[in-house]
Design an enzyme around this catalytic site. Structure first.
Site, short mmCIF file in Angstrom:
data_model
loop_
_atom_site.label_atom_id
_atom_site.label_comp_id
_atom_site.label_asym_id
_atom_site.label_seq_id
_atom_site.Cartn_x
_atom_site.Cartn_y
_atom_site.Cartn_z
CB VAL A 222 -0.93 0.04 1.24
CG1 VAL A 222 -1.76 1.31 1.24
CG2 VAL A 222 -1.84 -1.18 1.26
CG ASP B 234 -3.09 0.29 -7.94
OD1 ASP B 234 -2.42 -0.74 -7.78
OD2 ASP B 234 -2.74 1.40 -7.48
CE LYS C 214 -1.45 0.75 -4.59
NZ LYS C 214 -1.07 1.79 -5.55
N1 HSE Z 1 0.38 1.85 -10.82
C1 HSE Z 1 0.51 2.09 -9.41
C2 HSE Z 1 0.33 3.59 -9.17
C3 HSE Z 1 1.87 1.59 -8.95
O1 HSE Z 1 0.22 4.34 -10.15
O2 HSE Z 1 0.28 4.02 -8.03
C4 HSE Z 1 1.96 1.37 -7.47
O3 HSE Z 1 1.06 0.47 -6.97
#
Ligand code: HSE
Ligand code: NAP
Length: 428
Positions: free
Chosen positions: A134, A203, A207
């Site tokens: 994270v 993404d 997290k």
């Molecule tokens: N692609 C992700 C970002 C990388 O742009 O934060 C880190 O997890």
């Protein structure tokens, strides 16, 4: 040095993060004994393509056979920086069940299967640490799990995706369009190979699931998180945000409420006075509210070779210290509650709406009446761009339940005086 203890590690993956970890292990060699009471040695590195040229790496360490790490009894720490669900999950479980400690940066895996991995670590009395999963280099897992352990945490809000923060910053500050800003983020190495996970909020959702689980002591998995990305944000939305002294940020939002855990990711208008509003470019930040600490914010680089390796290295050193003191497995899963996840439809938010309507008497009253029917209270209205018998209405609401807003929007869509609902953005 004779009789000097050595901690042997096996690295799974030598891409962006793995290369950073390799470099940091080399760089720390001189002071490693002072840090962990032992030397540290990379015993093997598992890669996919063993033929690939890797500058500065001792090629004799490379292997494409997982067994070379798993069956090496001297390897006590496995560092998983390969990514993806399988084979990473099976490898981590194999390693834990073989009595090896594991450090991982794999948010995709932990957001879905974290419990199974932590349970295996606990059963085998070994460490499973994942600070890098994270917000890359920002310390946030350990602060939530340990430093803030005496708090009842009620809120965790984060800008936890560097790519989208970079895109929104470029759109906001330089008037760049979405596509050009994404191309630049990809060129700079922030975006994933397939940037869908970045721009659609997936993404960030993974997290937030991990942070909420730790902060609220109750398991939250990725599928519990409502996610919306930034692809629909336009230059006009940004212009209005500026007019309202606000910015637009992709926020991961988690609240522990009496009715259950609220957890979501979406773009939000955020007043420029909020500490997260000044987090620009590819930087990440996490804002936490606890009953004792009050407000706390963690800021830094959320991605990249060395920032991410920094977090992995911190975990490796922690595991090595636990080995030195014979106390591995000291802190494992801290989800001792079973708090329900609140139905997303019941969550209350303020909304910013941009609606194209027919410019004639009575229109505003009819629209206000639809909102009234669905318990949506209006905070302010602006009408602009009246031309060709059409007008743009901007409506900002008070906090309303998500399902009331969706019902109101559905009714509006069916009205002859509404030609388009151009934007629906939440406001923090
Ligand atoms: N692609 C992700 C970002 C990388 O742009 O934060 C880190 O997890
Ligand atoms: P990456 O650059 O794509 O590297 C992946 C590495 O794993 C490569 O070395 C690849 O081998 C190896 N690999 C892939 N599949 C394999 C398999 N089946 N068997 C053996 N080796 C395999 O990925 P990354 O960006 O370093 O990310 C690694 C992890 O860190 C992911 O979980 C990611 O989510 C996480 N993370 C990344 C960042 C970041 O900024 N990049 C930040 C935070 C967390 P080859 O070299 O032979 O192809």
């Amino acid at each position: 040095m004779e009789n000097q203890k050595t901690v042997k590690v096996g690295l799974i993956g030598l891409g962006t993060v793995g290369t950073g970890v390799y470099k940091l292990i080399q760089k720390n060699q001189v002071e490693m004994v002072q840090k962990i009471g032992a030397q540290m040695e990379i015993a093997k590195i598992l890669v996919h393509n063993i033929e690939k040229k890797r500058e500065g790496v001792d090629a004799s360490l490379l292997t494409n056979r997982w067994e070379d790490i798993l069956e090496d009894k001297d390897i006590s720490i496995v560092i998983e920086v390969m990514g993806g669900i399988e084979p990473a999950k099976s490898m981590i479980l194999d390693a834990l069940n073989a009595g090896k400690n594991v450090v991982s940066a794999n948010k995709d895996l932990i957001a879905e299967h974290g419990k199974e991995l932590l349970d295996a670590a606990q059963k085998n009395k070994v460490d499973f640490l994942y600070e890098a999963a994270v917000a890359g280099g920002i310390p946030i897992i350990r602060p939530l799990k340990q430093c803030l352990a005496g708090n009842e945490i009620s809120e965790v809000i984060g800008i936890v995706n560097g790519t989208t923060n970079y895109i929104l910053t470029k759109m906001f500050e330089e008037g760049m369009d979405f596509g050009a800003a994404l191309a630049k983020a990809t060129e700079l190495g922030y975006a994933e190979a397939d940037p869908t996970a970045d721009v659609e909020g997936l993404d960030a959702g993974r997290k937030v699931a991990i942070m909420a689980s730790i902060a609220f002591h109750s398991r939250v998995v990725f599928s519990d998180v409502y996610t919306e990305g930034i692809t629909k944000i336009t230059a006009k939305d940004i212009a209005y945000a500026k007019e309202f002294d606000s910015v637009i940020k992709l926020l991961g939002v988690a609240h522990n409420t009496e009715g259950g855990i609220e957890v979501a990711v979406y773009p939000m208008l955020l007043h420029k006075d909020h500490p997260l509003a000044s987090v620009r470019d590819s930087f990440n930040a996490v804002f936490v509210h606890g009953d004792a600490v009050d407000d706390a914010m963690f800021y830094g680089r959320g991605a990249g070779e060395l920032p991410t390796a920094s977090a992995v290295m911190g975990d490796i050193i922690d595991v090595a210290r636990d080995i030195d003191y014979g106390c591995n497995g000291r802190i494992s899963c801290t989800c001792y509650r079973n708090t329900p996840i609140k139905d997303f439809a019941e969550i209350r938010n303020k909304f910013f709406l941009r609606i194209q309507v027919v410019n004639e008497p009575g229109v505003l009253a009819r629209i206000a009446s639809v909102f009234g029917d669905h318990k949506v209270s209006i905070a302010r209205v602006i009408q602009k761009n009246a031309q060709d018998k059409m007008a743009e209405l901007v409506i900002v609401t008070e906090k309303v339940k998500e399902y009331h807003m969706q019902d109101a929007l559905n009714d509006l869509k069916g009205m002859d005086i509404v030609s388009e609902i151009s934007s629906v953005i939440r406001e923090y």
